[in-house]
Design a protein around this motif. Sequence first.
Motif, mmCIF file in Angstrom:
data_model
loop_
_atom_site.group_PDB
_atom_site.id
_atom_site.type_symbol
_atom_site.label_atom_id
_atom_site.label_comp_id
_atom_site.label_asym_id
_atom_site.label_seq_id
_atom_site.Cartn_x
_atom_site.Cartn_y
_atom_site.Cartn_z
ATOM 1 N N ALA A 86 0.799 -1.225 0.000
ATOM 2 C CA ALA A 86 0.000 0.000 0.000
ATOM 3 C C ALA A 86 0.832 1.275 0.000
ATOM 4 O O ALA A 86 0.392 2.297 -0.519
ATOM 5 C CB ALA A 86 -0.943 0.000 1.202
ATOM 6 N N HIS A 87 2.013 1.241 0.555
ATOM 7 C CA HIS A 87 2.829 2.455 0.659
ATOM 8 C C HIS A 87 3.661 2.718 -0.595
ATOM 9 O O HIS A 87 4.393 3.693 -0.654
ATOM 10 C CB HIS A 87 3.754 2.366 1.877
ATOM 11 C CG HIS A 87 4.829 1.337 1.729
ATOM 12 N ND1 HIS A 87 4.566 -0.018 1.845
ATOM 13 C CD2 HIS A 87 6.142 1.454 1.434
ATOM 14 C CE1 HIS A 87 5.692 -0.676 1.663
ATOM 15 N NE2 HIS A 87 6.674 0.188 1.413
ATOM 16 N N THR A 88 3.534 1.855 -1.626
ATOM 17 C CA THR A 88 4.365 2.009 -2.818
ATOM 18 C C THR A 88 3.613 2.656 -3.967
ATOM 19 O O THR A 88 2.384 2.696 -3.988
ATOM 20 C CB THR A 88 4.928 0.656 -3.281
ATOM 21 O OG1 THR A 88 3.854 -0.194 -3.684
ATOM 22 C CG2 THR A 88 5.731 -0.018 -2.189
ATOM 23 N N ILE A 89 4.382 3.141 -4.941
ATOM 24 C CA ILE A 89 3.836 3.740 -6.154
ATOM 25 C C ILE A 89 4.196 2.800 -7.303
ATOM 26 O O ILE A 89 5.371 2.628 -7.626
ATOM 27 C CB ILE A 89 4.442 5.137 -6.397
ATOM 28 C CG1 ILE A 89 4.161 6.049 -5.204
ATOM 29 C CG2 ILE A 89 3.913 5.740 -7.709
ATOM 30 C CD1 ILE A 89 5.023 7.295 -5.164
ATOM 31 N N LEU A 90 3.195 2.186 -7.915
ATOM 32 C CA LEU A 90 3.417 1.211 -8.975
ATOM 33 C C LEU A 90 3.228 1.871 -10.330
ATOM 34 O O LEU A 90 2.188 2.461 -10.613
ATOM 35 C CB LEU A 90 2.439 0.039 -8.817
ATOM 36 C CG LEU A 90 2.465 -1.052 -9.869
ATOM 37 C CD1 LEU A 90 3.876 -1.616 -10.038
ATOM 38 C CD2 LEU A 90 1.488 -2.140 -9.516
ATOM 39 N N LEU A 91 4.253 1.787 -11.173
ATOM 40 C CA LEU A 91 4.220 2.349 -12.525
ATOM 41 C C LEU A 91 4.324 1.210 -13.532
ATOM 42 O O LEU A 91 4.898 0.167 -13.234
ATOM 43 C CB LEU A 91 5.407 3.307 -12.713
ATOM 44 C CG LEU A 91 5.559 4.404 -11.673
ATOM 45 C CD1 LEU A 91 6.909 5.092 -11.829
ATOM 46 C CD2 LEU A 91 4.425 5.403 -11.785
ATOM 47 N N PHE A 92 3.778 1.419 -14.726
ATOM 48 C CA PHE A 92 3.859 0.432 -15.793
ATOM 49 C C PHE A 92 4.506 1.062 -17.007
ATOM 50 O O PHE A 92 4.186 2.177 -17.388
ATOM 51 C CB PHE A 92 2.474 -0.103 -16.151
ATOM 52 C CG PHE A 92 1.878 -0.978 -15.090
ATOM 53 C CD1 PHE A 92 2.143 -2.332 -15.055
ATOM 54 C CD2 PHE A 92 1.080 -0.431 -14.104
ATOM 55 C CE1 PHE A 92 1.610 -3.135 -14.074
ATOM 56 C CE2 PHE A 92 0.547 -1.221 -13.104
ATOM 57 C CZ PHE A 92 0.816 -2.584 -13.089
ATOM 58 N N ASN A 93 5.435 0.335 -17.627
ATOM 59 C CA ASN A 93 6.115 0.757 -18.841
ATOM 60 C C ASN A 93 5.953 -0.344 -19.867
ATOM 61 O O ASN A 93 6.442 -1.454 -19.676
ATOM 62 C CB ASN A 93 7.613 1.006 -18.540
ATOM 63 C CG ASN A 93 8.379 1.402 -19.769
ATOM 64 O OD1 ASN A 93 7.852 2.046 -20.678
ATOM 65 N ND2 ASN A 93 9.634 1.023 -19.833
#
Length: 93
Positions: free
Chosen positions: A83-90
């Motif tokens: 929950a405390h992370t920022i998930l990005l997609f490339n």
Amino acid sequence: SVPYFIAFAKALGYDITITQFTPRRFGARFGTPFGGDAWAYAWQVNAPQFTINRLKFGDSFGQPWAQWSNNVLQCELKARAPAHTILLFNYGN
């Protein structure tokens, strides 16, 4: 952990890599991207633009022969990301 998410994606039929980021620190090499403290919690999933998942023996009746997307990957990883992370997609690598 990175190996957990790579193995989890592989079990879903996706080949991915993960990039981890760090905040900018004093003494960092000139020319490296500048980032604030939030980058300590960011991670990026790198995947092909389209993953083709084909129907396999034993799959449920009514399933499509093939799916061209990464929607399942995004949904499943977002559900499991801390929950405390920022998930990005490339996509496109």
